[in-house]
Design a protein around this motif. Structure first.
Motif, PDB file in Angstrom:
ATOM      1  N   ASP A 219      40.985  55.563  32.773  1.00  0.00           N
ATOM      2  CA  ASP A 219      41.640  55.836  34.061  1.00  0.00           C
ATOM      3  C   ASP A 219      41.296  54.717  35.032  1.00  0.00           C
ATOM      4  OD1 ASP A 219      38.980  56.400  34.479  1.00  0.00           O
ATOM      5  OD2 ASP A 219      39.264  58.499  35.011  1.00  0.00           O
ATOM      6  N   VAL A 220      41.059  55.045  36.300  1.00  0.00           N
ATOM      7  CA  VAL A 220      40.735  53.994  37.263  1.00  0.00           C
ATOM      8  C   VAL A 220      39.440  53.283  36.879  1.00  0.00           C
ATOM      9  CG1 VAL A 220      39.440  55.480  38.852  1.00  0.00           C
ATOM     10  CG2 VAL A 220      40.653  53.471  39.735  1.00  0.00           C
ATOM     11  N   PHE A 221      38.538  54.006  36.235  1.00  0.00           N
ATOM     12  CA  PHE A 221      37.323  53.356  35.741  1.00  0.00           C
ATOM     13  C   PHE A 221      37.634  52.474  34.529  1.00  0.00           C
ATOM     14  CE2 PHE A 221      35.501  56.827  38.215  1.00  0.00           C
ATOM     15  CZ  PHE A 221      34.483  56.165  38.900  1.00  0.00           C
ATOM     16  N   GLY A 222      38.808  52.664  33.931  1.00  0.00           N
ATOM     17  CA  GLY A 222      39.243  51.757  32.884  1.00  0.00           C
ATOM     18  C   GLY A 222      39.534  50.365  33.436  1.00  0.00           C
ATOM     19  N   ILE A 223      40.005  50.311  34.693  1.00  0.00           N
ATOM     20  CA  ILE A 223      40.190  49.011  35.351  1.00  0.00           C
ATOM     21  C   ILE A 223      38.830  48.346  35.551  1.00  0.00           C
ATOM     22  CG2 ILE A 223      41.027  47.839  37.421  1.00  0.00           C
ATOM     23  CD1 ILE A 223      43.068  50.031  37.791  1.00  0.00           C
ATOM     24  N   VAL A 224      37.841  49.143  35.951  1.00  0.00           N
ATOM     25  CA  VAL A 224      36.482  48.614  36.105  1.00  0.00           C
ATOM     26  C   VAL A 224      35.966  48.110  34.760  1.00  0.00           C
ATOM     27  CG1 VAL A 224      34.122  49.152  36.821  1.00  0.00           C
ATOM     28  CG2 VAL A 224      36.055  50.193  38.030  1.00  0.00           C
ATOM     29  N   ARG A 225      36.254  48.858  33.713  1.00  0.00           N
ATOM     30  CA  ARG A 225      35.868  48.456  32.349  1.00  0.00           C
ATOM     31  C   ARG A 225      36.508  47.120  31.987  1.00  0.00           C
ATOM     32  NH1 ARG A 225      37.708  52.190  27.235  1.00  0.00           N
ATOM     33  NH2 ARG A 225      37.111  50.784  25.520  1.00  0.00           N
ATOM     34  N   CYS A 226      37.765  46.942  32.384  1.00  0.00           N
ATOM     35  CA  CYS A 226      38.456  45.681  32.150  1.00  0.00           C
ATOM     36  C   CYS A 226      37.829  44.562  32.971  1.00  0.00           C
ATOM     37  CB  CYS A 226      39.945  45.819  32.469  1.00  0.00           C
ATOM     38  SG  CYS A 226      40.931  44.358  32.063  1.00  0.00           S
ATOM     39  N   PHE A 227      37.501  44.836  34.225  1.00  0.00           N
ATOM     40  CA  PHE A 227      36.814  43.851  35.059  1.00  0.00           C
ATOM     41  C   PHE A 227      35.555  43.348  34.354  1.00  0.00           C
ATOM     42  CE2 PHE A 227      38.218  45.087  39.669  1.00  0.00           C
ATOM     43  CZ  PHE A 227      39.507  44.696  39.360  1.00  0.00           C
ATOM     44  N   LEU A 228      34.772  44.285  33.818  1.00  0.00           N
ATOM     45  CA  LEU A 228      33.519  43.932  33.160  1.00  0.00           C
ATOM     46  C   LEU A 228      33.754  42.960  32.004  1.00  0.00           C
ATOM     47  CD1 LEU A 228      30.562  44.127  32.432  1.00  0.00           C
ATOM     48  CD2 LEU A 228      31.020  46.358  31.360  1.00  0.00           C
ATOM     49  N   GLY A 229      34.663  43.322  31.097  1.00  0.00           N
ATOM     50  CA  GLY A 229      34.915  42.471  29.945  1.00  0.00           C
ATOM     51  C   GLY A 229      35.573  41.160  30.310  1.00  0.00           C
ATOM     52  N   PHE A 230      36.607  41.226  31.136  1.00  0.00           N
ATOM     53  CA  PHE A 230      37.383  40.040  31.477  1.00  0.00           C
ATOM     54  C   PHE A 230      36.532  39.000  32.209  1.00  0.00           C
ATOM     55  CE2 PHE A 230      40.205  37.434  33.997  1.00  0.00           C
ATOM     56  CZ  PHE A 230      41.315  37.242  33.199  1.00  0.00           C
ATOM     57  N   PHE A 231      35.822  39.416  33.235  1.00  0.00           N
ATOM     58  CA  PHE A 231      35.052  38.449  34.008  1.00  0.00           C
ATOM     59  C   PHE A 231      33.807  37.978  33.252  1.00  0.00           C
ATOM     60  CE2 PHE A 231      37.756  40.157  37.374  1.00  0.00           C
ATOM     61  CZ  PHE A 231      38.200  38.960  37.936  1.00  0.00           C
ATOM     62  N   SER A 232      33.339  38.771  32.290  1.00  0.00           N
ATOM     63  CA  SER A 232      32.303  38.274  31.376  1.00  0.00           C
ATOM     64  C   SER A 232      32.872  37.120  30.557  1.00  0.00           C
ATOM     65  CB  SER A 232      31.819  39.392  30.441  1.00  0.00           C
ATOM     66  OG  SER A 232      31.168  40.418  31.156  1.00  0.00           O
ATOM     67  N   GLY A 233      34.121  37.265  30.126  1.00  0.00           N
ATOM     68  CA  GLY A 233      34.785  36.191  29.401  1.00  0.00           C
ATOM     69  C   GLY A 233      34.982  34.950  30.246  1.00  0.00           C
ATOM     70  N   VAL A 234      35.279  35.138  31.538  1.00  0.00           N
ATOM     71  CA  VAL A 234      35.442  33.999  32.453  1.00  0.00           C
ATOM     72  C   VAL A 234      34.122  33.227  32.561  1.00  0.00           C
ATOM     73  CG1 VAL A 234      35.878  33.328  34.859  1.00  0.00           C
ATOM     74  CG2 VAL A 234      37.301  35.088  33.771  1.00  0.00           C
ATOM     75  N   VAL A 235      33.016  33.955  32.664  1.00  0.00           N
ATOM     76  CA  VAL A 235      31.703  33.307  32.729  1.00  0.00           C
ATOM     77  C   VAL A 235      31.418  32.548  31.435  1.00  0.00           C
ATOM     78  CG1 VAL A 235      29.213  33.706  32.889  1.00  0.00           C
ATOM     79  CG2 VAL A 235      30.772  34.989  34.371  1.00  0.00           C
ATOM     80  N   ALA A 236      31.714  33.181  30.298  1.00  0.00           N
ATOM     81  CA  ALA A 236      31.478  32.536  29.004  1.00  0.00           C
ATOM     82  C   ALA A 236      32.286  31.254  28.873  1.00  0.00           C
ATOM     83  CB  ALA A 236      31.827  33.499  27.874  1.00  0.00           C
ATOM     84  N   GLU A 237      33.523  31.263  29.377  1.00  0.00           N
ATOM     85  CA  GLU A 237      34.373  30.069  29.281  1.00  0.00           C
ATOM     86  C   GLU A 237      33.780  28.917  30.074  1.00  0.00           C
ATOM     87  OE1 GLU A 237      37.125  27.023  30.190  1.00  0.00           O
ATOM     88  OE2 GLU A 237      36.390  28.449  31.723  1.00  0.00           O
ATOM     89  N   TRP A 238      33.258  29.194  31.261  1.00  0.00           N
ATOM     90  CA  TRP A 238      32.667  28.137  32.085  1.00  0.00           C
ATOM     91  C   TRP A 238      31.432  27.552  31.409  1.00  0.00           C
ATOM     92  CZ3 TRP A 238      27.996  27.934  35.077  1.00  0.00           C
ATOM     93  CH2 TRP A 238      27.943  26.852  35.965  1.00  0.00           C
ATOM     94  N   LEU A 239      30.603  28.424  30.838  1.00  0.00           N
ATOM     95  CA  LEU A 239      29.414  27.952  30.138  1.00  0.00           C
ATOM     96  C   LEU A 239      29.801  27.107  28.923  1.00  0.00           C
ATOM     97  CD1 LEU A 239      27.258  31.206  30.269  1.00  0.00           C
ATOM     98  CD2 LEU A 239      26.873  29.106  31.575  1.00  0.00           C
ATOM     99  N   HIS A 240      30.833  27.530  28.225  1.00  0.00           N
ATOM    100  CA  HIS A 240      31.304  26.793  27.053  1.00  0.00           C
ATOM    101  C   HIS A 240      31.857  25.434  27.474  1.00  0.00           C
ATOM    102  CE1 HIS A 240      33.909  25.781  23.598  1.00  0.00           C
ATOM    103  NE2 HIS A 240      33.052  26.492  22.894  1.00  0.00           N
ATOM    104  N   ARG A 241      32.603  25.405  28.559  1.00  0.00           N
ATOM    105  CA  ARG A 241      33.197  24.160  29.035  1.00  0.00           C
ATOM    106  C   ARG A 241      32.116  23.158  29.448  1.00  0.00           C
ATOM    107  NH1 ARG A 241      37.883  23.925  33.590  1.00  0.00           N
ATOM    108  NH2 ARG A 241      38.246  25.974  32.681  1.00  0.00           N
ATOM    109  N   ARG A 242      31.028  23.660  30.013  1.00  0.00           N
ATOM    110  CA  ARG A 242      29.930  22.795  30.448  1.00  0.00           C
ATOM    111  C   ARG A 242      29.065  22.320  29.288  1.00  0.00           C
ATOM    112  NH1 ARG A 242      25.943  24.670  33.341  1.00  0.00           N
ATOM    113  NH2 ARG A 242      25.608  22.815  34.577  1.00  0.00           N
ATOM    114  N   GLY A 243      29.244  22.928  28.110  1.00  0.00           N
ATOM    115  CA  GLY A 243      28.412  22.543  26.982  1.00  0.00           C
ATOM    116  C   GLY A 243      27.062  23.227  26.959  1.00  0.00           C
ATOM    117  N   SER A 244      26.945  24.348  27.679  1.00  0.00           N
ATOM    118  CA  SER A 244      25.698  25.115  27.684  1.00  0.00           C
ATOM    119  C   SER A 244      25.504  25.798  26.327  1.00  0.00           C
ATOM    120  CB  SER A 244      25.732  26.169  28.789  1.00  0.00           C
ATOM    121  OG  SER A 244      25.983  25.582  30.051  1.00  0.00           O
ATOM    122  N   PHE A 245      24.246  26.065  25.997  1.00  0.00           N
ATOM    123  CA  PHE A 245      23.912  26.779  24.760  1.00  0.00           C
ATOM    124  C   PHE A 245      24.549  26.106  23.538  1.00  0.00           C
ATOM    125  CE2 PHE A 245      24.109  29.944  28.219  1.00  0.00           C
ATOM    126  CZ  PHE A 245      22.762  30.289  28.277  1.00  0.00           C
TER     127      PHE A 245
END
Length: 403
Positions: A219-245
């Motif tokens: 439900d509306v908390f499903g949008i929050v669930r999507c926020f969690l996964g999606f923005f985690s992916g955004v963070v991972a992409e930036w780290l990957h682009r920088r060559g971290s880890f």
């Protein structure tokens, strides 16, 4: 990044051909198809046609994997381009053109079947086992679902084409992402910091969710669930682009991270609270496979897995129609031919069902998805004739956003 038509390079100086290779991420395409198939089996079991195997409830983590993967890919393709309102409009048109045509088509097919039930009742007096426009086919839900509003509510009830709840959640998440990208244009570190804050806040909200559904919310908390996964992916992409880890980027981490994903699903089956680790596990899995370097990447790059990825959105949105209206009759037919052996009967039903899903998905991909994307590209070109995403990215590059 800006493409220079004269030099054939991105704004960062990388040759366009090399940039295209770096953007392709074939392994992630394959993983997307794998996840879509997992969801197919979940709904087959939930509707009582796959009872001979252990519960597949924990396989719903595939949706959270989609959210993380979506955040990573969308950030890789669009984040640097979203610099003003015009680019935001082009982004919105392209995402709607990617998602809306098939979503509306499948909703319309469900409605047509329900109308056929009514017509049959009026003409012949025959009543089907499930009454028309009743229970999960509530007509009052049609307009909200058509407008991606089914997640703007409280309560776990899903109607019509159930899996589309996550598409609704992604649409609203795209909007937030685009606004964040425009407001932090030219400052990727700041954009990532905001994304991290959103992800952490979403995790906390889900952890204390008063409804008790948390990481299984739709439900509306499903949008929050999507926020969690999606923005985690955004963070991972930036780290990957920088060559971290870098230890995760040379291919050797692919099998261990894939096994970690399998372990997460297996443990979640008996310990539901482990779901809250899903975003982190999937961040690492996506990060490790984004470079297409290892053993798993070679498997995911094979043509069957690539076709699964290509058809993944259609697989995700079409399969429930078959579960609802085709599998019941198919199951009855198979029961008559292979009575007495439950495992064999269910295996035959599952095999035919998957074959039908693939055939149906191929048709909707060709007839609905591709024309919708072309229409969106044409509208985007009108918004900005001088340089749109269609000139910046080739068709093959744009296809990596088939989520």
């Amino acid at each position: 990044m800006r493409l220079s038509p004269q030099r054939g390079r991105t704004g960062s100086g990388m040759p366009a051909a090399n940039w295209s290779d770096a953007m392709r991420m074939k392994a992630l395409d394959g993983w997307r198809g794998f996840g879509a198939l997992a969801v197919c089996f979940i709904h087959l079991q939930l509707n009582g046609y796959l009872t001979s195997v252990a519960s597949l409830d924990s396989w719903t983590l595939a949706v959270d994997f989609f959210f993380v993967l979506s955040g990573f890919v969308i950030a890789r393709v669009y984040a640097d381009d979203l610099v003003d309102g015009e680019r935001l409009a082009i982004f919105a048109v392209r995402r709607l053109g990617r998602l809306w045509p098939l979503h509306l088509t499948m909703l319309a097919l469900f409605i047509v079947v329900e109308l056929a039930k009514l017509a049959l009742l009026r003409e012949t007096g025959f009543s089907s086992e499930h009454a028309a426009f009743a229970a999960a086919r509530n007509p009052s839900d049609i307009l909200p679902i058509a407008l991606f509003l089914q997640t703007v509510r409280l309560g776990p009830e899903l109607t019509w084409n159930f899996p589309s709840w996550s598409i609704s959640a992604e649409i609203w998440t795209y909007l937030v992402f685009a606004l964040v990208a425009v407001m932090t244009a030219g400052r990727p570190g700041q954009r990532t910091a905001v994304a991290a804050l959103i992800a952490v806040a979403a995790w906390i909200v889900l952890f204390i969710d008063p409804t008790g559904r948390g990481m299984i919310s739709t439900d509306v908390f499903g949008i929050v669930r999507c926020f969690l996964g999606f923005f985690s992916g955004v963070v991972a992409e930036w780290l990957h682009r920088r060559g971290s880890f870098r230890a995760l980027m040379d291919g050797r981490a692919e099998v261990p991270t894939a096994l970690a994903g399998v372990a997460l699903v297996w443990i979640t089956a008996s310990q539901a609270e482990v779901r809250y680790a899903a975003p982190l596990v999937f961040m690492v899995l996506v990060f490790a496979h984004a470079g297409d370097h290892g053993l798993m990447s070679r498997f995911m790059a094979t043509w069957p897995m690539q076709w699964l990825g290509r058809l993944s959105y259609s697989i995700y949105l079409t399969h429930l129609f078959l579960v609802a209206y085709v599998v019941p009759r198919l199951s009855q037919t198979v029961d008559g031919l292979a009575s007495g052996n439950l495992v064999l009967r269910e295996a035959i039903v599952a095999a035919i069902y998957i074959a039908l899903v693939m055939a149906f998905s191929l048709a909707t991909w060709r007839l609905i998805e591709l024309p919708g994307q072309r229409l969106a590209a044409a509208i985007a070109a009108r918004i900005n004739r001088s340089q749109t995403l269609s000139s910046k990215y080739s068709r093959s590059q744009l296809e990596i956003t088939r989520l």
